[in-house]
Design a protein around this motif. Structure first.
Motif, PDB file in Angstrom:
ATOM      1  N   SER A  46      46.515  42.937  39.681  1.00 42.06           N
ATOM      2  CA  SER A  46      47.486  43.889  39.167  1.00 42.06           C
ATOM      3  C   SER A  46      48.222  44.525  40.339  1.00 42.06           C
ATOM      4  CB  SER A  46      46.785  44.981  38.351  1.00 42.06           C
ATOM      5  OG  SER A  46      45.948  45.763  39.205  1.00 42.06           O
ATOM      6  N   LEU A  47      49.326  45.217  40.028  1.00 42.63           N
ATOM      7  CA  LEU A  47      50.052  45.929  41.081  1.00 42.63           C
ATOM      8  C   LEU A  47      49.170  46.991  41.721  1.00 42.63           C
ATOM      9  CD1 LEU A  47      53.555  46.302  39.403  1.00 42.63           C
ATOM     10  CD2 LEU A  47      52.940  44.818  41.311  1.00 42.63           C
ATOM     11  N   GLY A  48      48.363  47.683  40.879  1.00 47.04           N
ATOM     12  CA  GLY A  48      47.438  48.669  41.426  1.00 47.04           C
ATOM     13  C   GLY A  48      46.413  48.020  42.333  1.00 47.04           C
ATOM     14  N   GLY A  49      45.973  46.817  41.937  1.00 51.47           N
ATOM     15  CA  GLY A  49      45.011  46.095  42.753  1.00 51.47           C
ATOM     16  C   GLY A  49      45.585  45.690  44.094  1.00 51.47           C
ATOM     17  N   ILE A  50      46.860  45.311  44.095  1.00 51.56           N
ATOM     18  CA  ILE A  50      47.517  44.955  45.354  1.00 51.56           C
ATOM     19  C   ILE A  50      47.556  46.161  46.285  1.00 51.56           C
ATOM     20  CG2 ILE A  50      49.715  44.296  46.404  1.00 51.56           C
ATOM     21  CD1 ILE A  50      50.228  42.537  43.986  1.00 51.56           C
ATOM     22  N   THR A  51      47.936  47.328  45.733  1.00 44.66           N
ATOM     23  CA  THR A  51      48.006  48.550  46.545  1.00 44.66           C
ATOM     24  C   THR A  51      46.643  48.890  47.126  1.00 44.66           C
ATOM     25  OG1 THR A  51      49.796  49.359  45.131  1.00 44.66           O
ATOM     26  CG2 THR A  51      48.696  50.964  46.544  1.00 44.66           C
ATOM     27  N   TYR A  52      45.608  48.793  46.290  1.00 46.73           N
ATOM     28  CA  TYR A  52      44.241  49.100  46.737  1.00 46.73           C
ATOM     29  C   TYR A  52      43.815  48.137  47.845  1.00 46.73           C
ATOM     30  CZ  TYR A  52      39.135  49.545  46.538  1.00 46.73           C
ATOM     31  OH  TYR A  52      37.807  49.718  46.869  1.00 46.73           O
ATOM     32  N   THR A  53      44.083  46.831  47.630  1.00 46.24           N
ATOM     33  CA  THR A  53      43.682  45.821  48.604  1.00 46.24           C
ATOM     34  C   THR A  53      44.415  46.013  49.926  1.00 46.24           C
ATOM     35  OG1 THR A  53      43.276  44.260  46.805  1.00 46.24           O
ATOM     36  CG2 THR A  53      43.472  43.350  49.010  1.00 46.24           C
ATOM     37  N   VAL A  85      25.340  28.056  42.621  1.00 43.60           N
ATOM     38  CA  VAL A  85      26.674  28.054  43.220  1.00 43.60           C
ATOM     39  C   VAL A  85      27.436  29.266  42.711  1.00 43.60           C
ATOM     40  CG1 VAL A  85      28.890  26.841  43.296  1.00 43.60           C
ATOM     41  CG2 VAL A  85      26.742  25.551  43.475  1.00 43.60           C
ATOM     42  N   ALA A  86      28.103  29.997  43.612  1.00 44.17           N
ATOM     43  CA  ALA A  86      28.980  31.111  43.225  1.00 44.17           C
ATOM     44  C   ALA A  86      30.418  30.656  43.343  1.00 44.17           C
ATOM     45  CB  ALA A  86      28.727  32.326  44.112  1.00 44.17           C
ATOM     46  N   TRP A  87      31.264  31.242  42.503  1.00 42.94           N
ATOM     47  CA  TRP A  87      32.652  30.760  42.401  1.00 42.94           C
ATOM     48  C   TRP A  87      33.635  31.864  42.749  1.00 42.94           C
ATOM     49  CZ3 TRP A  87      32.152  25.762  41.930  1.00 42.94           C
ATOM     50  CH2 TRP A  87      33.288  24.970  41.723  1.00 42.94           C
ATOM     51  N   THR A  88      34.777  31.488  43.318  1.00 46.27           N
ATOM     52  CA  THR A  88      35.801  32.459  43.678  1.00 46.27           C
ATOM     53  C   THR A  88      36.380  33.144  42.441  1.00 46.27           C
ATOM     54  OG1 THR A  88      37.888  32.768  44.880  1.00 46.27           O
ATOM     55  CG2 THR A  88      37.687  30.767  43.586  1.00 46.27           C
ATOM     56  N   THR A  89      36.896  34.341  42.632  1.00 46.46           N
ATOM     57  CA  THR A  89      37.615  35.052  41.572  1.00 46.46           C
ATOM     58  C   THR A  89      39.081  35.263  41.959  1.00 46.46           C
ATOM     59  OG1 THR A  89      36.930  37.200  42.480  1.00 46.46           O
ATOM     60  CG2 THR A  89      35.536  36.240  40.766  1.00 46.46           C
ATOM     61  N   THR A  90      39.539  34.554  42.985  1.00 44.29           N
ATOM     62  CA  THR A  90      40.920  34.698  43.437  1.00 44.29           C
ATOM     63  C   THR A  90      41.868  34.001  42.464  1.00 44.29           C
ATOM     64  OG1 THR A  90      40.221  34.738  45.750  1.00 44.29           O
ATOM     65  CG2 THR A  90      42.530  34.261  45.326  1.00 44.29           C
ATOM     66  N   PRO A  91      42.794  34.728  41.868  1.00 46.18           N
ATOM     67  CA  PRO A  91      43.708  34.107  40.894  1.00 46.18           C
ATOM     68  C   PRO A  91      44.495  32.946  41.491  1.00 46.18           C
ATOM     69  CG  PRO A  91      43.844  36.494  40.760  1.00 46.18           C
ATOM     70  CD  PRO A  91      43.011  36.183  41.975  1.00 46.18           C
ATOM     71  N   PHE A 119      45.591  33.670  26.475  1.00 44.91           N
ATOM     72  CA  PHE A 119      44.918  33.092  27.638  1.00 44.91           C
ATOM     73  C   PHE A 119      45.362  33.786  28.922  1.00 44.91           C
ATOM     74  CE2 PHE A 119      45.263  29.799  31.045  1.00 44.91           C
ATOM     75  CZ  PHE A 119      43.905  29.745  31.352  1.00 44.91           C
ATOM     76  N   ASP A 120      44.394  34.248  29.719  1.00 45.36           N
ATOM     77  CA  ASP A 120      44.666  34.930  30.984  1.00 45.36           C
ATOM     78  C   ASP A 120      44.100  34.092  32.128  1.00 45.36           C
ATOM     79  OD1 ASP A 120      44.932  36.534  33.193  1.00 45.36           O
ATOM     80  OD2 ASP A 120      43.885  38.273  32.353  1.00 45.36           O
ATOM     81  N   PRO A 121      44.943  33.425  32.905  1.00 45.76           N
ATOM     82  CA  PRO A 121      44.451  32.541  33.965  1.00 45.76           C
ATOM     83  C   PRO A 121      43.842  33.278  35.150  1.00 45.76           C
ATOM     84  CG  PRO A 121      46.834  32.714  34.090  1.00 45.76           C
ATOM     85  CD  PRO A 121      46.423  33.438  32.838  1.00 45.76           C
ATOM     86  N   THR A 122      43.940  34.617  35.173  1.00 45.01           N
ATOM     87  CA  THR A 122      43.358  35.375  36.287  1.00 45.01           C
ATOM     88  C   THR A 122      41.950  35.877  35.979  1.00 45.01           C
ATOM     89  OG1 THR A 122      44.185  37.565  35.602  1.00 45.01           O
ATOM     90  CG2 THR A 122      45.677  36.158  36.881  1.00 45.01           C
ATOM     91  N   ALA A 123      41.457  35.650  34.767  1.00 47.20           N
ATOM     92  CA  ALA A 123      40.107  36.100  34.413  1.00 47.20           C
ATOM     93  C   ALA A 123      39.076  35.291  35.198  1.00 47.20           C
ATOM     94  CB  ALA A 123      39.877  35.942  32.917  1.00 47.20           C
ATOM     95  N   PRO A 124      38.084  35.941  35.798  1.00 45.61           N
ATOM     96  CA  PRO A 124      37.102  35.221  36.636  1.00 45.61           C
ATOM     97  C   PRO A 124      36.426  34.059  35.927  1.00 45.61           C
ATOM     98  CG  PRO A 124      36.895  37.580  36.975  1.00 45.61           C
ATOM     99  CD  PRO A 124      37.870  37.394  35.839  1.00 45.61           C
ATOM    100  N   GLU A 125      36.074  34.228  34.648  1.00 41.27           N
ATOM    101  CA  GLU A 125      35.394  33.136  33.951  1.00 41.27           C
ATOM    102  C   GLU A 125      36.330  31.942  33.737  1.00 41.27           C
ATOM    103  OE1 GLU A 125      37.037  35.973  30.832  1.00 41.27           O
ATOM    104  OE2 GLU A 125      36.033  36.106  32.783  1.00 41.27           O
ATOM    105  N   VAL A 126      37.613  32.196  33.663  1.00 42.51           N
ATOM    106  CA  VAL A 126      38.588  31.116  33.518  1.00 42.51           C
ATOM    107  C   VAL A 126      38.770  30.386  34.837  1.00 42.51           C
ATOM    108  CG1 VAL A 126      41.019  30.591  33.092  1.00 42.51           C
ATOM    109  CG2 VAL A 126      39.799  32.182  31.591  1.00 42.51           C
TER     110      VAL A 126
END
Length: 429
Positions: A203-210, A408-414, A45-52
């Protein structure tokens, strides 16, 4: 770019790069969950997955079947039962927030990411600005941020309540609390999005990109806050920034801590309240009877807010790091392990709440974890409750009913849960 700004930009990049690098080092130093006994159930189970993020509750039901699970891919332990989540949240002396509260995160020295005695010291500076009496003084100023969306609904327009209400209301309230000059509010709102975006990386790469994309706004917001702090040295205005400036002068906080405190007030008081209000507005648009009940009996509004916090879990989970071995139901979580505490699981635990998947404003959801639990209970709880009440009263005064006018659209923020688009129209009831 002017030459005089280059040292500031370089310093900001260096600071953020160091935080990302420190996060990578912490990841390497964590205890590996692969060594957990074979009797401990494994999960992918990955709690950061958008569908979750949109609907975590079926997964929470599975996680509650056992006291603890391990996810070897994420290298974390997972806890979802109410009794175990709340006990772990209270055990802040052994389950630390000092390594951050997300799976991957930059760590600023704030009340959210420190342990005592630093946590108590930092909280002592800002807590007086979030008391019930302080919120009552703010109440009269908030209706102006509700009126534009209600005006449009009353005209018969289709209105997306996220950009017109659930976003501008909290960020404007925070600007008032901080004491940001109104001439800078428009920029403040734009720049705050850059800071909030840092919490959406998976991810760490995602943090750097953001960070790279958000840096101009973050830098501008940083300079704005530092400018305001300098102004408060000469002029105490009784706002949060005045309190931070005073703490700087007395040595109770460092400059980094003061800046981090201001940024945390912005982020923690912004998106979480946006999500709370958005979730409740969806319920009202989908349930005409509920809308009518609250419209005709405003005394039920506080109960509706608490039930939304329980049922919707705008904050789904936080992480802690075990400083020493920590035991749950006979299973010992080793020191240096990362532990995910699922507030969303605790809030729908049938061992704590009867028929937990049902939204019920008559329920008294005592013990919900919608605002966290223990020493890190949300400092802005009174403000969030006030903002939702002001928004609903403004709506009920002039709009007899709502219905959804699109998807309705939903957030993808973990770790967070809430809508990013709620198109509605007013209807006669």
């Amino acid at each position: 770019m002017r030459a005089t700004t280059l040292p500031v930009v370089s310093s900001t990049l260096r600071d953020f790069s160091m935080m990302v690098g420190q996060g990578a080092i912490r990841d390497l130093r964590r205890a590996r969950v692969g060594s957990a006994p074979t009797r401990v159930p494994r999960t992918r189970f990955d709690p950061t997955a958008p569908e979750v993020i949109r609907d975590p509750f079926p997964a929470m039901e599975r996680l509650r079947e056992d006291p603890v699970h391990v996810n070897e891919n994420l290298n974390v332990w997972m806890v979802a039962r109410h009794e175990d989540v709340t006990a772990a949240a209270r055990a802040h002396d052994v389950l630390s927030s000092g390594s951050g509260i997300l799976l991957r995160s930059t760590v600023l020295p704030s009340v959210a990411t420190t342990d005592d005695p630093d946590h108590a010291r930092l909280r002592r500076v800002t807590a007086p600005y979030f008391t019930p009496s302080a919120m009552r003084r703010l109440q009269g100023s908030l209706a102006q941020f509700v009126d534009p969306s209600v005006d449009a609904l009353a005209r018969g327009d289709v209105v997306d309540l996220v950009p017109t209400l659930t976003v501008p209301l909290p960020v404007s309230a925070i600007a008032l609390l901080l004491g940001i000059d109104r001439s800078r509010w428009r920029d403040f709102r734009v720049w705050s999005n850059g800071v909030t975006a840092l919490f959406g990386a998976r991810s760490l790469g995602g943090i750097t990109y953001t960070i790279g994309h958000a840096l101009p706004g973050i830098l501008s917001l940083r300079n704005l806050i530092l400018d305001e702090l300098r102004l408060r040295r000469r002029d105490d205005r009784g706002d949060v920034l005045s309190g931070l400036s005073k703490a700087l002068t007395t040595g109770e906080m460092t400059s980094v801590e003061a800046l981090s405190a201001a940024l945390l007030v912005l982020v923690a008081g912004n998106e979480t309240t946006t999500n709370l209000l958005g979730i409740l507005l969806i319920q009202l648009a989908e349930d005409p009877e509920l809308y009518a009940r609250l419209r005709d009996n405003r005394d039920l509004i506080p109960a509706a807010v608490e039930e939304t916090l329980r049922w919707g879990s705008p904050v789904q989970w936080v992480t802690r790091t075990a400083l020493v071995p920590y035991e749950i139901a006979g299973t010992v979580i080793p020191a240096r392990s990362r532990v995910v505490l699922f507030y969303a699981g605790a809030n729908r635990d049938p061992q704590r709440f009867d028929d937990p998947d049902r939204f019920d404003v008559e329920r008294k959801p005592i013990g919900h974890t919608g605002f966290g639990h223990g020493a890190h209970f949300c400092m802005g709880a009174h403000l969030a409750r006030l903002e939702v009440a002001v928004a609903l009263n403004g709506l009920f005064d002039r709009v007899s009913g709502l219905e959804l006018a699109g998807p309705v659209a939903w957030t993808t923020t973990p770790s967070l849960s809430g809508p990013t688009s709620v198109p509605v129209r007013a209807v006669a009831r």
